[in-house]
Enzyme design. Structure first.
Site, mmCIF file in Angstrom:
data_model
loop_
_atom_site.group_PDB
_atom_site.id
_atom_site.type_symbol
_atom_site.label_atom_id
_atom_site.label_comp_id
_atom_site.label_asym_id
_atom_site.label_seq_id
_atom_site.Cartn_x
_atom_site.Cartn_y
_atom_site.Cartn_z
ATOM 1 N N ASN A 7 0.868 -1.178 0.000
ATOM 2 C CA ASN A 7 0.000 0.000 0.000
ATOM 3 C C ASN A 7 0.906 1.230 0.000
ATOM 4 O O ASN A 7 1.475 1.583 1.031
ATOM 5 C CB ASN A 7 -0.901 -0.025 1.239
ATOM 6 C CG ASN A 7 -1.875 1.143 1.271
ATOM 7 O OD1 ASN A 7 -1.830 2.033 0.412
ATOM 8 N ND2 ASN A 7 -2.738 1.148 2.267
ATOM 9 N N LYS A 14 3.489 0.856 2.948
ATOM 10 C CA LYS A 14 3.201 -0.226 3.899
ATOM 11 C C LYS A 14 3.290 -1.542 3.154
ATOM 12 O O LYS A 14 2.860 -1.629 2.004
ATOM 13 C CB LYS A 14 1.781 -0.086 4.454
ATOM 14 C CG LYS A 14 1.633 1.027 5.456
ATOM 15 C CD LYS A 14 0.275 0.917 6.150
ATOM 16 C CE LYS A 14 -0.096 2.252 6.730
ATOM 17 N NZ LYS A 14 -1.458 2.658 6.516
ATOM 18 N N ARG A 238 -13.867 13.490 8.702
ATOM 19 C CA ARG A 238 -14.712 13.838 7.560
ATOM 20 C C ARG A 238 -16.171 13.950 7.986
ATOM 21 O O ARG A 238 -16.631 13.190 8.840
ATOM 22 C CB ARG A 238 -14.592 12.773 6.464
ATOM 23 C CG ARG A 238 -13.236 12.727 5.821
ATOM 24 C CD ARG A 238 -13.233 11.735 4.648
ATOM 25 N NE ARG A 238 -11.897 11.209 4.456
ATOM 26 C CZ ARG A 238 -11.588 9.911 4.337
ATOM 27 N NH1 ARG A 238 -12.550 9.001 4.361
ATOM 28 N NH2 ARG A 238 -10.349 9.549 4.182
ATOM 29 N N GLU A 331 -14.059 -3.156 15.196
ATOM 30 C CA GLU A 331 -13.459 -4.358 15.780
ATOM 31 C C GLU A 331 -13.145 -4.208 17.264
ATOM 32 O O GLU A 331 -13.137 -5.190 17.997
ATOM 33 C CB GLU A 331 -12.129 -4.686 15.059
ATOM 34 C CG GLU A 331 -12.319 -5.117 13.629
ATOM 35 C CD GLU A 331 -11.009 -5.126 12.842
ATOM 36 O OE1 GLU A 331 -9.932 -5.223 13.469
ATOM 37 O OE2 GLU A 331 -11.063 -5.025 11.604
ATOM 38 N N ASN A 332 -12.853 -2.965 17.671
ATOM 39 C CA ASN A 332 -12.241 -2.772 18.996
ATOM 40 C C ASN A 332 -13.023 -1.955 20.005
ATOM 41 O O ASN A 332 -12.553 -1.760 21.118
ATOM 42 C CB ASN A 332 -10.879 -2.078 18.821
ATOM 43 C CG ASN A 332 -9.914 -2.941 18.048
ATOM 44 O OD1 ASN A 332 -9.644 -4.065 18.430
ATOM 45 N ND2 ASN A 332 -9.417 -2.425 16.937
ATOM 46 N N GLU A 382 -7.320 -6.482 4.598
ATOM 47 C CA GLU A 382 -7.174 -6.084 3.192
ATOM 48 C C GLU A 382 -5.943 -6.733 2.561
ATOM 49 O O GLU A 382 -5.953 -7.067 1.376
ATOM 50 C CB GLU A 382 -7.118 -4.560 3.088
ATOM 51 C CG GLU A 382 -8.488 -3.944 3.368
ATOM 52 C CD GLU A 382 -8.465 -2.465 3.689
ATOM 53 O OE1 GLU A 382 -8.759 -1.681 2.795
ATOM 54 O OE2 GLU A 382 -8.163 -2.104 4.842
HETATM 55 P P1 ADP Z 1 -8.035 3.965 9.192
HETATM 56 O O1 ADP Z 1 -7.480 2.664 8.640
HETATM 57 O O2 ADP Z 1 -9.254 4.451 8.477
HETATM 58 O O3 ADP Z 1 -7.010 5.030 9.414
HETATM 59 P P2 ADP Z 1 -8.540 2.347 11.559
HETATM 60 O O4 ADP Z 1 -9.377 1.277 10.957
HETATM 61 O O5 ADP Z 1 -7.161 2.028 11.957
HETATM 62 O O6 ADP Z 1 -8.574 3.667 10.670
HETATM 63 O O7 ADP Z 1 -9.336 2.883 12.858
HETATM 64 C C1 ADP Z 1 -8.849 3.886 13.675
HETATM 65 C C2 ADP Z 1 -9.862 4.107 14.812
HETATM 66 O O8 ADP Z 1 -9.959 2.908 15.568
HETATM 67 C C3 ADP Z 1 -9.482 5.210 15.796
HETATM 68 O O9 ADP Z 1 -10.584 6.044 16.045
HETATM 69 C C4 ADP Z 1 -9.121 4.429 17.043
HETATM 70 O O10 ADP Z 1 -9.447 5.143 18.204
HETATM 71 C C5 ADP Z 1 -9.998 3.220 16.930
HETATM 72 N N1 ADP Z 1 -9.469 2.137 17.770
HETATM 73 C C6 ADP Z 1 -8.362 1.407 17.571
HETATM 74 N N2 ADP Z 1 -8.137 0.571 18.615
HETATM 75 C C7 ADP Z 1 -9.137 0.792 19.500
HETATM 76 C C8 ADP Z 1 -9.482 0.256 20.776
HETATM 77 N N3 ADP Z 1 -8.738 -0.690 21.363
HETATM 78 N N4 ADP Z 1 -10.600 0.734 21.385
HETATM 79 C C9 ADP Z 1 -11.343 1.683 20.807
HETATM 80 N N5 ADP Z 1 -11.072 2.231 19.606
HETATM 81 C C10 ADP Z 1 -10.001 1.795 18.963
#
Ligand code: ADP
Length: 396
Positions: A7, A14, A238, A331-332, A382
């Site tokens: 990427n 990456k 956004r 996911e988190n 991905e």
């Molecule tokens: P992108 O790929 O679009 O930059 P990501 O899919 O990595 O974004 O998501 C980033 C978001 O996920 C952030 O808002 C971050 O706070 C949230 N996030 C990541 N880990 C956690 C966690 N353990 N708990 C809550 N939110 C999380």
């Protein structure tokens, strides 16, 4: 066989080296600040992390360094050991409805649609050229963020704007995050032991960037991002959907250029704009817990927009079997899933299982048994999708 998933951004690269068809990660990492001072190279392998400060004038030098490193650390025997390279490309316009083996014609076509993604496609091309130079005899494959959504019907992807905007300039909904939506929808079918053709799925990809996708029988039938990734739901920075007349109104009120106002919509809106606190969901929840009404409002606004899209897609598909949470937040963040699920429960006859929902980064059904619509967490991947497509096209 070993396949590299890449990427490339304008100043970063990456990468993940995968063993296929096992889909196991051999090594991964990132090169940052290419062409700038303070270059940085990070590589993870077997639980070890290597980090180097090293200025790299361009992507070609960065790729050479990366490949030499893989050899010197005995991660690959030689460059020959890498069977193929899959490249993420943001925009395929209407030219690509699937991944494709890269030749000069494909490079030209990616270049031709670059005006649709002026920040991303040229950077993706730079990455491709750099890897082609280092591995000239290996197959290179382009995997497009937009390709999965090319199955949308015309009435779905057209805007109600003058037809010439579409026919002359390609103004229409394209949708993004396609590689993620495709991976997740296929994974759901595997987890449930069903044929993807028999499933109606709505994927909630909620990260910094966020998009919703309706997938009927394995095909994208609608998605919330549009001509650009600015459309759809509230994101980290956004705005998602707004009345377009606001742009001119604010430009006049603040005596600013359109470009400047668009910058606000891309970089200063969403979670950050509403809350005034942060674009990061963890900070937002901490602020909300500390009593910030605006942080709470940002969370609720996003949940409302997501529920609205789910409602629309439920009607569009004539039903839904599974609703999937994925990406950083999906996911988190059990607490975010909970506020979203609350808005879906009654109409969709589904109920969140609070114990099951207390999970991070793991495949899990999080609705109660007997729920008509299954709610699930499915981490996206991905890189695996890129490697799968690369292998498929190499074999064809
Ligand atoms: P992108 O790929 O679009 O930059 P990501 O899919 O990595 O974004 O998501 C980033 C978001 O996920 C952030 O808002 C971050 O706070 C949230 N996030 C990541 N880990 C956690 C966690 N353990 N708990 C809550 N939110 C999380």
């Amino acid at each position: 066989m070993k396949i590299m998933a890449v990427n490339a951004g304008s100043s970063s690269l990456k990468f993940q080296l995968l063993n296929m068809p096992e889909e196991s990660v051999i090594a991964s990492g990132v090169v940052e600040r290419i062409g700038m001072d303070g270059g940085n190279f990070k590589l993870k392998h077997n639980g070890d992390e290597t980090e180097e400060q090293l200025d790299m004038p361009d992507h070609a030098v960065a790729v050479e360094h990366l490949l030499e490193k893989l050899v010197s650390l005995n991660i690959v025997d030689s460059y020959e050991d890498i069977s193929g390279v899959g490249h993420r490309v943001v925009h395929g316009g209407e030219k690509f409805s699937d991944s494709v083996l890269i030749d000069q014609k494909v490079l030209d076509a990616i270049e031709e649609v670059s005006d649709l993604a002026p920040l991303h496609n040229p950077a993706n091309l730079t990455g491709i050229t750099a890897f082609q130079k280092a591995l000239p005899n290996k197959p290179h494959v382009a995997v497009f963020d937009t390709a999965f959504h090319q199955t949308m019907e015309k009435e779905t992807f057209m805007y109600s704007t003058p037809y010439e905007w579409y026919s002359k300039f390609g103004v229409r909904k394209y949708g993004f995050h396609g590689t993620s939506h495709k991976y997740v929808s296929q994974r759901v079918a595997d987890i449930l032991g069903k044929d993807v053709k028999d499933l109606k799925t709505i994927v909630l990809h909620i990260g910094n960037g966020a998009s919703i996708c309706a997938i009927d029988g394995g095909l994208s039938v609608d998605t919330s991002m549009g001509f650009t990734p600015l459309a759809g739901i509230t994101m980290g920075t956004r705005s998602g959907d707004i009345d377009p007349a606001i742009v001119e109104f604010i430009a006049q009120k603040q005596n600013r250029s359109l470009e400047d106002v668009m910058n606000d919509l891309n970089k200063k809106s969403g979670y950050l704009g509403i809350s005034g606190v942060s674009s990061d969901s963890r900070d937002l929840w901490a602020a909300a817990d500390d009593g910030s009404d605006r942080a709470k409002l940002a969370i609720d606004k996003q949940a409302k927009m997501i529920a609205d899209y789910v409602g629309a897609y439920f009607i569009h598909m004539g039903g839904v079997d599974t609703i999937i949470f994925t990406a950083g937040i999906g996911e988190n963040a059990p607490e975010t899933r909970e506020v979203i699920a609350k808005r879906l429960e009654k109409a969709l006859n589904t109920e969140l299982d609070h114990d099951a929902n207390n999970v991070r980064g793991k495949e899990q059904i999080i609705s109660k048994e007997g729920s008509k619509v299954k709610l699930m967490v499915v981490p996206t991947n991905e890189e695996v999708m890129i490697a799968r497509d690369t292998q498929r096209l190499m074999n064809e």
